[in-house]
Design an enzyme around this catalytic site. Structure first.
Site, mmCIF file in Angstrom:
data_model
loop_
_atom_site.group_PDB
_atom_site.id
_atom_site.type_symbol
_atom_site.label_atom_id
_atom_site.label_comp_id
_atom_site.label_asym_id
_atom_site.label_seq_id
_atom_site.Cartn_x
_atom_site.Cartn_y
_atom_site.Cartn_z
ATOM 1 N N LYS A 109 -10.878 -10.514 -12.211
ATOM 2 C CA LYS A 109 -10.892 -11.166 -10.898
ATOM 3 C C LYS A 109 -9.873 -10.332 -10.011
ATOM 4 O O LYS A 109 -10.446 -9.850 -9.073
ATOM 5 C CB LYS A 109 -10.549 -12.315 -10.766
ATOM 6 C CG LYS A 109 -10.701 -13.115 -9.515
ATOM 7 C CD LYS A 109 -10.282 -14.574 -9.427
ATOM 8 C CE LYS A 109 -11.441 -15.506 -8.865
ATOM 9 N NZ LYS A 109 -11.207 -16.673 -8.755
ATOM 10 N N ASN B 70 -7.587 -8.578 -16.108
ATOM 11 C CA ASN B 70 -7.972 -9.422 -15.440
ATOM 12 C C ASN B 70 -9.185 -9.239 -14.464
ATOM 13 O O ASN B 70 -9.029 -8.409 -13.609
ATOM 14 C CB ASN B 70 -6.965 -10.033 -14.551
ATOM 15 C CG ASN B 70 -7.332 -11.540 -13.655
ATOM 16 O OD1 ASN B 70 -8.368 -11.784 -13.150
ATOM 17 N ND2 ASN B 70 -6.329 -12.309 -13.613
ATOM 18 N N GLN C 244 -8.673 -5.584 -6.524
ATOM 19 C CA GLN C 244 -8.123 -4.386 -6.250
ATOM 20 C C GLN C 244 -9.061 -3.338 -5.833
ATOM 21 O O GLN C 244 -8.888 -2.471 -4.720
ATOM 22 C CB GLN C 244 -7.399 -3.933 -7.146
ATOM 23 C CG GLN C 244 -5.925 -4.671 -7.480
ATOM 24 C CD GLN C 244 -5.293 -4.201 -6.160
ATOM 25 O OE1 GLN C 244 -4.961 -5.028 -5.134
ATOM 26 N NE2 GLN C 244 -4.554 -3.011 -6.120
ATOM 27 N N PHE D 93 0.640 -1.314 0.019
ATOM 28 C CA PHE D 93 0.089 0.259 0.030
ATOM 29 C C PHE D 93 0.771 1.246 0.170
ATOM 30 O O PHE D 93 0.325 2.407 0.408
ATOM 31 C CB PHE D 93 -0.874 0.076 1.190
ATOM 32 C CG PHE D 93 -1.900 -1.201 1.326
ATOM 33 C CD1 PHE D 93 -2.697 -1.654 0.557
ATOM 34 C CD2 PHE D 93 -1.451 -2.181 2.409
ATOM 35 C CE1 PHE D 93 -3.350 -2.855 0.635
ATOM 36 C CE2 PHE D 93 -2.002 -3.349 2.521
ATOM 37 C CZ PHE D 93 -3.049 -3.688 1.626
ATOM 38 N N GLY E 115 -4.570 2.387 -14.777
ATOM 39 C CA GLY E 115 -4.192 2.005 -13.439
ATOM 40 C C GLY E 115 -5.435 2.017 -12.395
ATOM 41 O O GLY E 115 -6.356 2.846 -12.485
ATOM 42 N N GLU F 55 -5.223 2.050 -6.691
ATOM 43 C CA GLU F 55 -5.336 3.144 -5.755
ATOM 44 C C GLU F 55 -6.829 3.533 -5.902
ATOM 45 O O GLU F 55 -7.392 4.178 -4.597
ATOM 46 C CB GLU F 55 -4.306 4.045 -5.693
ATOM 47 C CG GLU F 55 -2.913 3.471 -5.287
ATOM 48 C CD GLU F 55 -2.066 4.519 -5.738
ATOM 49 O OE1 GLU F 55 -1.451 5.204 -4.906
ATOM 50 O OE2 GLU F 55 -1.323 4.583 -6.824
HETATM 51 MO MO1 MOS Z 1 1.300 3.355 -3.652
HETATM 52 S S1 MOS Z 1 0.666 4.612 -2.427
HETATM 53 O O1 MOS Z 1 2.081 4.164 -5.026
HETATM 54 O O2 MOS Z 1 2.462 2.070 -3.103
#
Ligand code: MOS
Length: 750
Positions: free
Chosen positions: A646, A644, A651, A268, A714, A717
């Site tokens: 799954k 993917n 995520q 993280f 991406g 996050e």
């Molecule tokens: Mo992430 S906060 O870019 O590891």
């Protein structure tokens, strides 16, 4: 209109299409499919070894001694009690530790040094920079002896005045200048004047607390010296940069260091930088000439691994009576350690989401004698989106408008702060699909108007947003005559399926079944890679992997004809063919980096790239106890192409779980007088548990971005962004109570 993609129905899938004259793929395409993680069985059966699970004969164990003052000097140690514990090998302090170099400054040629967690040369200074900084290390024959002895080390200090109270420092915050990478301070028009002139407005203050990293695997290192050669098993987000860092700190050539980390139990951002535990384990191994292992205690993680900065934010929004936003002001104060850290860019989302003609963003920072803060899933955008999206909800109520309608009314055609084009933006579609799927139309807008028995029911929405990043990555790919494929890249698998998606990409690109592909990863001897961070690893590696596969296919076709690439190799009598992308020499890497940066900057002048989404949540609040339950969740995301179904869904779901913790329970309590973290354990710092999490329904549009490799934006996050605001907005809808200070604990809603 894009047809939203149901994660449970994975049929919409496109892969690269080759012309019929080229060798055809016999295998079913796997990109986009819900493929199980390739390392899933190894992990669930206990076969996968993590950093602290490597047996070495003669292994010794290390434990840290933490400073108990926020700032000052160590004036002496009494190690007699520690040394007397049976099995103790040594107590290392700045009085007797072997050499270690301070971290080099980051430069363009040495970008990896950005990942220095704290520029403190541990055990080579008597200075203390935060309450909890390691000041000694005990090495012993057993873990128990090391920990017992560490508790017996007596340290004497000379204290200096320390700045440890974040809230008290607000007025001393220093404005950060915006730059292309951190445009936290920017303006367009005159937002203050427009706010004053606006017929409808809100002007609000929000606070978010410091947060700490709590990966399921605490940070751990096993370090083994063989002469001047160093092998490290590490819980890290990237072996390439860690190797470079350790070589510099321990004055050995980069080639003498090997960092191995095929499996990491969550990261993280907390396992991005290099922290004290890693360095001091390597130092302890050098001092004792023994392999040494250190796994941080949970408390050790809190005291030595940076977390998320607290924030104080102001959001002021002005609008016409019919909901056209005329002013958007977002100012944020965050903290950084006096010796280092990361600017937590809370104002980031406010430059991208609403078409206000007047926008003012100001990000200021205070320096504290705290452990340097660091990356934590969606730095800036997680706490920033809480304030912005909660304020937008309040404006909607001021206007008497539906909060989704207000967002749609102000959805920009170009990037609001600078007018640049979006490479891709389907936020409207995510809301439209989400509203229908969630049953938003059934919501009665009046706060407190929905009930289920004794529970007050509320529904809230918020926008998720995360900027897209990309780095360079080196990859080699080898096709053997038996049809097997080997992909080699020092990419990092922190539990997300990162290697699995690369196997899928290689399988489709080369027309082989998925089980013919092996991906070697998590080892610094492999081709250099950026590591898992900034939601950029998959796009960075897959761009290089696709290029390598193209190169490989050209090489194979040059050998002759055949029904498949493997058959061409067989006919040509070749055992295998290999192709590489990226240079492993220092000069070659620099040239590659320069070329990449030039293209990146050119691209950045043209486009704003980001993933976005709509978070829908339902909460139930007990009117008597204030108990808050999140009862339903729906997230609809535009993250570009999904490789993917799954792992992507997982995520996004994981980000939402983290956001639920941020909204309702997580808070690092720092004693403002001493700078000491008071709740460094999972007993007192409350992360959500399974019983706190409702079914989380994830959908994505699966619409490739036209400017990114494979169309990826991406998705590591974005799930956490908007989550806390959706919950705060739902709580208001349930109770009529606005809570501006996270976490929203039950005492705040009563
Ligand atoms: Mo992430 S906060 O870019 O590891």
């Amino acid at each position: 209109m894009t047809v939203p993609h149901d994660a449970e129905n994975h049929s919409r899938l496109m892969t690269q299409v080759e012309s019929p004259s080229k060798p055809q793929t016999a295998a079913e395409p796997v990109v986009g499919k819900p493929i199980d993680r390739l390392d899933g069985r190894a992990k669930t059966s206990g076969q996968a070894r993590f950093a602290a699970e490597h047996p070495y004969p003669d292994l010794a164990y290390a434990a840290l001694v933490h400073a108990t003052i926020a700032r000052g000097r160590v004036t002496g140690f009494d190690v007699a009690g520690a040394a007397a514990v049976p099995g103790v090998l040594t107590v290392l302090t700045h009085e007797n530790a072997p050499p270690m170099e301070p971290p080099p400054r980051p430069t363009l040629a040495n970008m990896g040094m950005i990942l220095t967690g704290a520029p403190v040369n541990y055990l080579h200074t008597d200075e203390v920079h935060w309450n909890g900084q390691p000041v000694a290390v005990v090495v012993a024959e057993t873990l128990e002896a090391a920990r017992e002895a560490a508790a017996l080390v007596e340290v004497a200090y000379q204290e200096s005045p320390a700045t440890t109270d974040f809230a008290a420092q607000e007025e001393h915050a220093v404005l950060l200048k915006g730059n292309p990478f951190q445009p936290g301070t920017a303006k367009k028009g005159d937002a203050e004047a427009a706010l004053k002139a606006a017929p409808v407005s809100v002007d609000l203050r929000f606070t978010t607390p410091p947060l700490n990293h709590n990966a399921i695997e605490p940070h751990a290192t096993t370090a083994v010296w063989d002469g001047d050669r160093l092998t490290v098993h590490e819980a890290t987000q990237g072996t390439t940069f860690l190797r470079t860092h350790l070589a510099a700190r321990f004055s050995v050539p980069v080639e003498s260091v090997r960092v191995i980390a095929p499996h990491v139990g969550g990261a993280f951002g907390g396992k991005g930088p290099v922290w004290a535990g890693t360095l001091l384990t390597v130092l302890a191994a050098r001092a004792t000439r023994r392999p040494v292992r250190m796994m941080l205690t949970r408390e050790g993680v809190y005291r030595t691994v940076g977390g998320r900065s607290p924030s104080i934010q102001r959001i002021a929004l002005g609008a016409t009576a019919d909901g056209e936003m005329t002013s958007l002001i977002h100012t944020g104060v965050t903290s950084i350690g006096r010796v280092g850290g990361l600017p937590e860019g809370v104002t980031a989302p406010s430059g991208h989401l609403y078409a206000a003609p007047n926008i003012l963003l100001r990000h200021s920072q205070v320096e504290l004698d705290w452990l340097p803060n660091t990356f934590m899933r969606a730095p800036g955008e997680a706490p920033g989106s809480f304030a912005l999206e909660a304020a937008v909800d309040e404006l909607a109520y001021e206007l008497g408008m539906d909060p989704i309608a207000l967002r749609m009314r102000n959805e920009p055609e170009t990037n609001p702060i600078d007018g640049k084009a979006f490479s891709h933006r389907l936020l409207r579609e995510t809301y439209a699909y989400g509203a229908q799927r969630f049953g938003w139309a059934d919501r009665t807008p009046e706060p407190g108007s929905m009930r289920d028995g004794r529970w007050l029911v509320g529904m809230g929405v918020a926008t998720a947003h995360h900027g897209t990043n990309r780095f360079t990555a080196n990859v080699t790919v080898r096709l053997s005559a038996d049809g097997s494929v080997l992909v080699r890249c020092a990419l990092q698998e922190v539990g997300v399926g990162a290697a699995t998606v690369q196997a899928q990409i290689a399988a489709d690109a080369l027309g082989v079944p998925l089980d013919a592909v092996r991906v070697e990863h998590g080892d610094s001897t492999l081709p250099a890679a950026p590591g898992a961070g900034a939601s950029a690893q998959t796009v960075s590696v897959s761009a290089s992997l696709l290029a390598a596969c193209d190169k490989l296919k050209r090489k194979v076709r040059a050998l002759g004809e055949g029904a498949s690439y493997a058959e061409i190799l067989q006919r040509a009598g070749r055992d295998h063919v290999e192709a590489a992308v990226g240079s492993e020499t220092r000069l070659g890497a620099l040239a590659g980096q320069a070329k990449f940066m030039a293209r990146f900057l050119r691209d950045q002048r043209r486009w704003v790239k980001a993933a976005s989404g709509a978070q829908f949540c339902e909460v139930r609040v007990d009117p008597d106890t204030g108990e808050i339950r999140v009862s339903r969740w729906l997230g609809v995301f535009d993250v570009g192409r999904v490789i993917n179904a799954k792992t992507a869904t997982s995520q996004l779901r994981g980000g939402i779980v983290m956001g639920i913790g941020m909204a309702l329970s997580e808070e690092t309590l720092v004693d403002p007088r001493t700078g000491r973290i008071m709740n460094p354990s999972l007993a007192e710092y409350h992360v959500p548990v399974h019983a706190d999490i409702p079914p989380i329904d994830i959908h994505y549009l699966d619409e490739p971005d036209p400017t990114m490799p494979l169309g990826l934006l991406g998705l590591g996050e974005i799930g956490v962004t908007g989550t806390a605001a959706a919950i705060a907005n739902a709580i208001y809808h349930a109770t009529g109570k606005r809570v501006h200070d996270l976490p929203i604990t039950l005492d705040k809603v009563l």
